[in-house]
Structure formats: C-alpha cells, structure tokens
Design a protein around this motif. Structure first.
Motif, mmCIF file in Angstrom:
data_model
loop_
_atom_site.group_PDB
_atom_site.id
_atom_site.type_symbol
_atom_site.label_atom_id
_atom_site.label_comp_id
_atom_site.label_asym_id
_atom_site.label_seq_id
_atom_site.Cartn_x
_atom_site.Cartn_y
_atom_site.Cartn_z
ATOM 1 N N GLU A 2 0.826 -1.215 0.000
ATOM 2 C CA GLU A 2 0.000 0.000 0.000
ATOM 3 C C GLU A 2 0.864 1.270 0.000
ATOM 4 O OE1 GLU A 2 -3.625 -0.369 2.415
ATOM 5 O OE2 GLU A 2 -3.030 1.524 3.362
ATOM 6 N N GLN A 3 0.361 2.289 -0.688
ATOM 7 C CA GLN A 3 1.045 3.594 -0.705
ATOM 8 C C GLN A 3 0.074 4.693 -0.288
ATOM 9 O OE1 GLN A 3 2.608 4.032 -4.711
ATOM 10 N NE2 GLN A 3 4.487 2.936 -4.149
ATOM 11 N N THR A 4 0.632 5.773 0.296
ATOM 12 C CA THR A 4 -0.176 6.944 0.621
ATOM 13 C C THR A 4 0.535 8.211 0.180
ATOM 14 O OG1 THR A 4 -1.556 7.966 2.340
ATOM 15 C CG2 THR A 4 0.695 7.395 2.978
ATOM 16 N N LYS A 28 8.955 4.853 11.952
ATOM 17 C CA LYS A 28 7.870 3.876 12.049
ATOM 18 C C LYS A 28 8.208 2.612 11.254
ATOM 19 C CE LYS A 28 3.601 2.318 12.588
ATOM 20 N NZ LYS A 28 3.224 1.700 13.875
ATOM 21 N N GLY A 29 8.927 2.801 10.153
ATOM 22 C CA GLY A 29 9.288 1.666 9.304
ATOM 23 C C GLY A 29 8.748 1.767 7.894
ATOM 24 N N PHE A 30 8.034 2.872 7.594
ATOM 25 C CA PHE A 30 7.524 3.048 6.243
ATOM 26 C C PHE A 30 8.660 3.435 5.292
ATOM 27 C CE2 PHE A 30 3.353 4.039 8.499
ATOM 28 C CZ PHE A 30 2.860 2.761 8.263
ATOM 29 N N THR A 31 8.439 3.193 4.017
ATOM 30 C CA THR A 31 9.472 3.426 3.006
ATOM 31 C C THR A 31 9.121 4.636 2.148
ATOM 32 O OG1 THR A 31 9.772 1.033 2.934
ATOM 33 C CG2 THR A 31 10.808 2.299 1.182
ATOM 34 N N LEU A 32 10.064 5.549 2.011
ATOM 35 C CA LEU A 32 9.891 6.750 1.189
ATOM 36 C C LEU A 32 10.062 6.386 -0.278
ATOM 37 C CD1 LEU A 32 9.512 9.854 1.218
ATOM 38 C CD2 LEU A 32 12.010 10.044 1.434
ATOM 39 N N LYS A 33 9.024 6.624 -1.078
ATOM 40 C CA LYS A 33 9.060 6.241 -2.492
ATOM 41 C C LYS A 33 9.086 7.436 -3.438
ATOM 42 C CE LYS A 33 9.243 1.835 -2.269
ATOM 43 N NZ LYS A 33 8.923 0.697 -3.131
ATOM 44 N N GLY A 34 8.732 8.630 -2.908
ATOM 45 C CA GLY A 34 8.753 9.831 -3.737
ATOM 46 C C GLY A 34 8.840 11.033 -2.826
ATOM 47 N N SER A 122 -8.285 7.397 -2.552
ATOM 48 C CA SER A 122 -7.808 8.788 -2.608
ATOM 49 C C SER A 122 -6.296 8.813 -2.802
ATOM 50 C CB SER A 122 -8.094 9.557 -1.320
ATOM 51 O OG SER A 122 -9.400 9.422 -0.918
ATOM 52 N N ALA A 123 -5.595 7.915 -2.153
ATOM 53 C CA ALA A 123 -4.130 7.867 -2.274
ATOM 54 C C ALA A 123 -3.735 7.630 -3.728
ATOM 55 C CB ALA A 123 -3.562 6.770 -1.381
ATOM 56 N N ARG A 124 -4.415 6.708 -4.379
ATOM 57 C CA ARG A 124 -4.119 6.390 -5.786
ATOM 58 C C ARG A 124 -4.298 7.644 -6.648
ATOM 59 N NH1 ARG A 124 -6.432 5.564 -10.060
ATOM 60 N NH2 ARG A 124 -8.546 5.807 -9.240
ATOM 61 N N LYS A 125 -5.422 8.353 -6.432
ATOM 62 C CA LYS A 125 -5.707 9.571 -7.209
ATOM 63 C C LYS A 125 -4.682 10.661 -6.916
ATOM 64 C CE LYS A 125 -10.744 9.271 -7.274
ATOM 65 N NZ LYS A 125 -11.886 9.802 -6.515
ATOM 66 N N GLU A 126 -4.373 10.858 -5.630
ATOM 67 C CA GLU A 126 -3.460 11.940 -5.237
ATOM 68 C C GLU A 126 -2.036 11.669 -5.703
ATOM 69 O OE1 GLU A 126 -6.213 13.165 -1.363
ATOM 70 O OE2 GLU A 126 -4.209 12.365 -0.998
ATOM 71 N N ALA A 128 -1.258 9.969 -8.363
ATOM 72 C CA ALA A 128 -1.286 10.193 -9.815
ATOM 73 C C ALA A 128 -1.242 11.691 -10.138
ATOM 74 C CB ALA A 128 -2.524 9.548 -10.428
ATOM 75 N N LEU A 129 -1.922 12.510 -9.301
ATOM 76 C CA LEU A 129 -1.953 13.962 -9.521
ATOM 77 C C LEU A 129 -0.597 14.598 -9.225
ATOM 78 C CD1 LEU A 129 -3.665 16.580 -10.047
ATOM 79 C CD2 LEU A 129 -4.137 16.610 -7.583
ATOM 80 N N TRP A 130 -0.003 14.227 -8.115
ATOM 81 C CA TRP A 130 1.237 14.889 -7.643
ATOM 82 C C TRP A 130 2.502 14.296 -8.240
ATOM 83 C CZ3 TRP A 130 1.669 19.127 -4.257
ATOM 84 C CH2 TRP A 130 0.451 19.589 -3.728
#
Ligand code: UDP
Ligand code: MG
Length: 148
Positions: A2-4, A28-34, A122-126, A128-130
């Motif tokens: 999952e991505q946010t 926390k352990g999340f991975t920065l992807k962008g 919403s994450a998928r849309k956001e 794609a927008l950003w």
C-alpha cells in the motif's frame, strides 16, 4: 504494498518541521518512495481539494496551500494509509492527541501542518496527480527486520 500521499503544508515547511515529520514516518518503518519540494498553482490546489469545493473554508484552504512551497511525498508500507492518518492526528489540532504530528505541532485547523490521504482510493488519485512522472522503484533492505 500500500502507498499513501503525504504533503507537508506551507506552514510545516516555513516552521522547519520537514525533518521532524519525515523522521516520524521513517522511524515507524515506512518506506519513502517519492519526495519533492514544490509550489503549486491555484488550479492545482483546487484539483487536489476538489471534493471540498462546496465547503465554506475552500477558498481559504486553497490560499493556504498556495502560500508557499510544500513537500509532496509517497510513503509505502502495510496499512500505511490508515496508520499515516493516525500518525498525523485529527483534522482539528484542538482534538489531535499529543504524540500525533498535529497534536504536537499545530493549534488551528487552517494551519494544521500536514495532509495525508484518507483512503487507498484517494491515495491512488493523489499520487497520480502529484507524481505523474511516477515514483522511485526501490525496496528497503530492512524489509525482514520490519515485517515478520
Ligand atoms: N479545513 C479547514 N476548516 C475546516 C475543515 C478543514 O480549514 O473546518 C482544512 C484543514 O487544513 C484540513 C483540510 O481543510 O486539513 C482538508 O479537510 P479534510 O476534512 O479533508 O481534513 P484532513 O483529511 O486534512 O484531516
Ligand atoms: Mg482529507
């Protein structure tokens, strides 16, 4: 996985909270992807908040988001959308628990420092927008130390 979409709003950038906020998601352990620092135009901010266009605070919200540069990020991990919202805290900092980003660093609802997607859709849309250029396809070598 999952991505946010997480955005540090102009007040968070101006107040020097970028490192602190990134550290909370990293630790926390999340991975920065962008990740990028950008100033967005009015029409772009209106598109990002299109669902809120009928709200009385919409114009003020758009003015706030275009008032300075923001940090746009994509974070990845198990349940990152919901957990990201918990790390951020309630929309109104008056109701955000201490220990959350808004609870620790904000007072007014219209200066609440950070945005996080409210659902996987919403994450998928956001994202794609950003990030129309896409995000970075890397995997952390810490995976087995974070996930069982
Ligand atoms: N907002 C505001 N006044 C309100 C409600 C919201 O200024 O009464 C702003 C606030 O900055 C919030 C943003 O509009 O973060 C988007 O609102 P939403 O309900 O989506 O809250 P969020 O998802 O950011 O917690
Ligand atoms: Mg929202």
């Amino acid at each position: 996985m999952e991505q946010t979409f997480i955005m540090i709003k102009p007040d968070g950038v101006q107040r020097g909270l970028v490192g602190e906020i990134i550290a909370r998601f990293e630790k926390k352990g999340f991975t920065l992807k962008g990740l990028k620092l950008v100033s967005v135009e009015r029409s772009f901010a209106e598109k990002h908040y299109a669902d809120l266009s009928a709200k009385p605070f919409f114009n003020g919200l758009v003015e706030y988001i275009i008032s300075g540069p923001v940090i746009a990020m994509v974070w990845e991990g198990k349940k990152v959308v919901l957990t990201g919202r918990k790390i951020i805290g309630a929309t109104n900092p008056a109701d955000s628990a201490p220990g959350t980003i808004r609870g620790d660093f904000a007072i007014d609802i219209g200066r609440n420092v950070i945005h996080g997607s409210d659902s996987v859709e919403s994450a998928r849309k956001e994202i794609a927008l950003w990030f129309p250029e896409g995000v970075v396809g890397w995997q952390t070598s810490l995976q087995p130390w974070i996930y069982e």
